[in-house]
Each structure stands twice: as C-alpha cells, then as structure tokens.
Design a protein around this motif. Structure first.
Motif, short mmCIF file in Angstrom:
data_model
loop_
_atom_site.label_atom_id
_atom_site.label_comp_id
_atom_site.label_asym_id
_atom_site.label_seq_id
_atom_site.Cartn_x
_atom_site.Cartn_y
_atom_site.Cartn_z
N ALA A 8 -37.78 -15.26 37.89
CA ALA A 8 -38.26 -15.57 39.25
C ALA A 8 -37.57 -14.70 40.30
O ALA A 8 -38.13 -14.48 41.38
CB ALA A 8 -38.03 -17.04 39.56
N ASN A 9 -36.39 -14.19 39.97
CA ASN A 9 -35.61 -13.44 40.96
C ASN A 9 -35.48 -11.95 40.66
O ASN A 9 -34.64 -11.27 41.25
CB ASN A 9 -34.23 -14.09 41.10
N VAL A 10 -36.31 -11.45 39.74
CA VAL A 10 -36.33 -10.00 39.48
C VAL A 10 -36.92 -9.28 40.69
O VAL A 10 -37.98 -9.64 41.19
CB VAL A 10 -37.14 -9.69 38.20
N ARG A 11 -36.27 -8.28 41.16
CA ARG A 11 -36.74 -7.47 42.29
C ARG A 11 -36.96 -6.03 41.82
O ARG A 11 -36.24 -5.58 40.93
CB ARG A 11 -35.71 -7.49 43.44
N PRO A 12 -37.93 -5.32 42.35
CA PRO A 12 -38.82 -5.64 43.48
C PRO A 12 -40.18 -6.20 43.05
O PRO A 12 -41.16 -6.04 43.76
CB PRO A 12 -38.99 -4.28 44.15
N LEU A 13 -40.26 -6.83 41.92
CA LEU A 13 -41.53 -7.32 41.38
C LEU A 13 -42.16 -8.35 42.33
O LEU A 13 -41.49 -9.26 42.79
CB LEU A 13 -41.27 -7.98 40.03
N SER A 14 -43.46 -8.21 42.58
CA SER A 14 -44.16 -9.19 43.41
C SER A 14 -44.42 -10.47 42.60
O SER A 14 -44.44 -10.43 41.36
CB SER A 14 -45.49 -8.62 43.89
N ASP A 15 -44.65 -11.57 43.29
CA ASP A 15 -44.95 -12.83 42.61
C ASP A 15 -46.22 -12.71 41.77
O ASP A 15 -46.30 -13.28 40.67
CB ASP A 15 -45.11 -13.96 43.63
N LYS A 16 -47.19 -11.98 42.28
CA LYS A 16 -48.45 -11.84 41.55
C LYS A 16 -48.22 -11.13 40.22
O LYS A 16 -48.77 -11.53 39.19
CB LYS A 16 -49.46 -11.05 42.40
N LYS A 17 -47.41 -10.08 40.21
CA LYS A 17 -47.12 -9.37 38.97
C LYS A 17 -46.30 -10.23 38.02
O LYS A 17 -46.51 -10.21 36.80
CB LYS A 17 -46.38 -8.06 39.27
N LYS A 18 -45.35 -10.99 38.57
CA LYS A 18 -44.55 -11.88 37.72
C LYS A 18 -45.45 -12.88 37.00
O LYS A 18 -45.26 -13.17 35.82
CB LYS A 18 -43.51 -12.62 38.57
N MET A 19 -46.40 -13.43 37.75
CA MET A 19 -47.32 -14.40 37.15
C MET A 19 -48.17 -13.76 36.06
O MET A 19 -48.38 -14.33 34.98
CB MET A 19 -48.23 -15.00 38.23
#
Length: 360
Positions: A8-19
C-alpha cells in the motif's frame, strides 16, 4: 497483513496500478518476493514503477513498520477487505487503503458531509451548527475534514447532540491538524466516531493532500452540504467531486454582496439543492433512509416478532418508554431489551433519556 501494508505504501506507484497488479496475484507477500522478470509481465508497470518496487523492497523495514502501526492501534483496511466501505468502491478513484482510528461510518445509516469556509461568518457558523445538530440528532452521520471554520463547527454540532461524526484528514490519522482541534479529535473518538485517512501514519499535512482527501469526504457521504464558500474554494472541489460521484449537493444561500456566499449562490444557480431548513433536508434524506431499510430486507435481515412490535410503534418523532410499554403491552424488561437490540441494529436511537425515535 504486513506485506499488504508494504504494498500500500510503495512509491511512486498509483493506487490504480497497485489495484491492477494486486488483482493479478494471490497475495502481497508473493509480490514482495516476486522476481523482477515477473514484475515486467504486468503491462501497467513502467520502468519507474518497477524501480520503485525494487527500491521499496530493499529499504522498507516490513516487520518494524507494521509493528509501529499495531502499537498506534490504527486499523489498516485495504480495498479488497470486507471492512472497506462499499460507498468508496463506487467512486472512480478509490484509495488503495484506509487508515482508521475509531470507526468507519455505518453504511446502513444515512450520512451527510458538512463543509465550508475556514474563515466563516457568524451566519455560516450558526447554520452549520443548526444543520449538524438537527441531522445528527435524527441519526444522520456527519462527515467532514475537521478543518478550521465550518468543518470543525459542524462536527462539534453533531457531538453536542450525542451524534456520530467522522473526520477525513489530509495527513496521517495519528497527526491532529489543525493542532488546536485536539479536543475535537479526542471527542470524535470518545463518542463512537472515527478519524480516517488514506495516508500512512506520521504523514504531515501538505497542501496537495487536502484536495485529494475531499473525494473521500464526498465518497463516504450520501449528500454534501456546502454552508459557506468563496468563488474559488476547496469546498467547491468537494461539491464537484460529489456530483461526479452521483451524490446530492446542497448549498446554503447567502447575501449576494457577501464574498463568503458567492460560491454557494453559484452552486444553487447551477442546480444544487437549496438549504432552506433542516426539516426539508431531512425529508430528502428520509428517502435515502427508506431505501436503506428496503436494502436491509432484501438482504433478508428480518426483525423478530417482539422487535417488529416495538419498531412499528416508533416514529421519527421521539416516543417515551412508558408509552411504548402501554402500546406493545410487553413487560418493561422485554421492551428495554428490544430497544437495545434495535439500537444496535442501527434502526433506532435514544434521543434523550427513555425517549426513542426511528432512524430509518
């Protein structure tokens, strides 16, 4: 869950890509140990994203960070978990995860956001208090951002009548901002409400976080009430987001020569509902309440015979315990037991000592 917290806290990944990535894999633990070659199989990931994931795996102290979260007694709720609000899943850009101190709003109950100017007028202050008290007193959950001015005033109004209120912050939930609202912060938690953020604990309040958090305020709400707003105001951002999300927007009319009312008057001109009285607004919200009741029955949540007897005797106007005993002809102990059960189900509330009313 500690690997989920890491992801959940990986940067700079967007929330949409994480999902998108998380949907294509069994667990975040698998992601933590995945080979770089397999990461490249996800078409949504660019080179900068892959580099960010690999760097995070090297730098993130997984057990240590998750233990800090647990010690702070902060609930971590990723988007796929059962506790995540369905209302947020309806919006176009839901946060990947929420951090919560206290509770989330009850989705079986109606909710309304009260937002407005930080530097409000006595008129705006009075109306924010009036609407918050009337709504919260009838079981409507009040959602806002705990900011100076209208936000904090509305939330304090809800607490004045023992109502529930929830604050969505533009910082970590363990950071009280503004600092002078520490009393409000604590009272929200002490009275069964909650402090909510999409930002990890310890995150400081930065200007760009506040417009971003507004989509959560509107997303958690059935309706958004703008009490006072200048022509260019953060409250208007919340109103725009609410409209995009299919929420109802209401605005408080004000003097045409008042800068603090220009934004509200403009919203009304564009078709927003006009706030004339809490009673009229409650009539609108009652429709939401009836829909919620219908949904409860659709999900086969049925009332027992005695519960139904007591509930059918109640109305949206408070009714005294003695009258309920007379009308149901049940013993006082049974009526009290049923009232507690109905209150726990979110169907009624005790407005004052031994006086009860329906919520939905």
């Amino acid at each position: 869950m500690m690997y989920e917290y890491w992801w959940a806290n990986v940067r700079p990944l967007s929330d949409k890509k994480k999902m998108e990535v998380r949907r294509g894999i069994d667990s975040a633990e698998e992601l933590y140990y995945i080979e770089e070659m397999k990461l490249r199989m996800f078409s949504c990931l660019e080179e900068v994203d892959i580099a960010g994931i690999l760097k995070s795996r090297r730098m993130w102290k997984t057990k240590e960070e998750y233990e800090k979260l647990r010690q702070l007694e902060i609930e971590f709720i990723p988007w796929w978990s059962a506790g995540y609000p369905e209302r947020l899943l309806e919006i176009s850009d839901p946060p990947y995860a929420l951090y919560v101190k206290g509770k989330l709003p009850d989705e079986k109950l109606p909710s309304a956001a009260i937002v407005g100017a930080r530097k409000c007028s006595p008129y705006g202050e009075a109306q924010a208090t009036r609407y918050a008290q009337e709504l919260a007193g009838r079981g409507v959950q009040i959602i806002s951002g705990m900011a100076r001015g209208i936000d904090g005033i509305g939330q304090r109004g809800a607490l004045n009548v023992r109502g529930k209120t929830f604050a969505v912050l533009g910082c970590g939930v363990d950071v009280c901002y503004p600092r002078e609202h520490i009393g409000l912060y604590m009272d929200i938690l002490d009275h069964g409400g909650g402090i909510i953020s999409e930002l990890m604990p310890g995150t400081k309040p930065l200007p760009w976080f506040f417009p971003q958090r507004n989509r959560i305020i509107s997303g958690l709400s059935g309706a958004v009430l703008v009490m006072e707003a200048r022509e260019k105001s953060g409250s208007l951002i919340t109103a725009d987001l609410a409209l995009e999300q299919g929420r109802d927007v209401y605005a408080l009319p004000g003097p045409v020569n008042s800068a603090l009312s220009q934004g509200c008057n403009r919203l009304i001109k564009q078709g927003a509902g006009i706030l004339l009285s809490p009673e009229e607004l409650l009539e609108d919200l009652a429709v939401l309440g009836r829909n919620k009741m219908e949904k409860l029955y659709e999900n086969e949540i049925k009332l027992e015979t005695k519960e139904n007897m007591v509930y059918s005797c109640l109305d949206f106007e408070p009714k005294n315990l003695d009258r309920l005993i007379r009308e149901t002809k049940l013993p006082v102990t049974e009526v009290l037991s049923v009232l507690i059960s109905l209150e726990l189900m979110g169907l009624i509330r005790e407005v004052s000592k031994n006086n009860y009313s329906k919520i939905i």
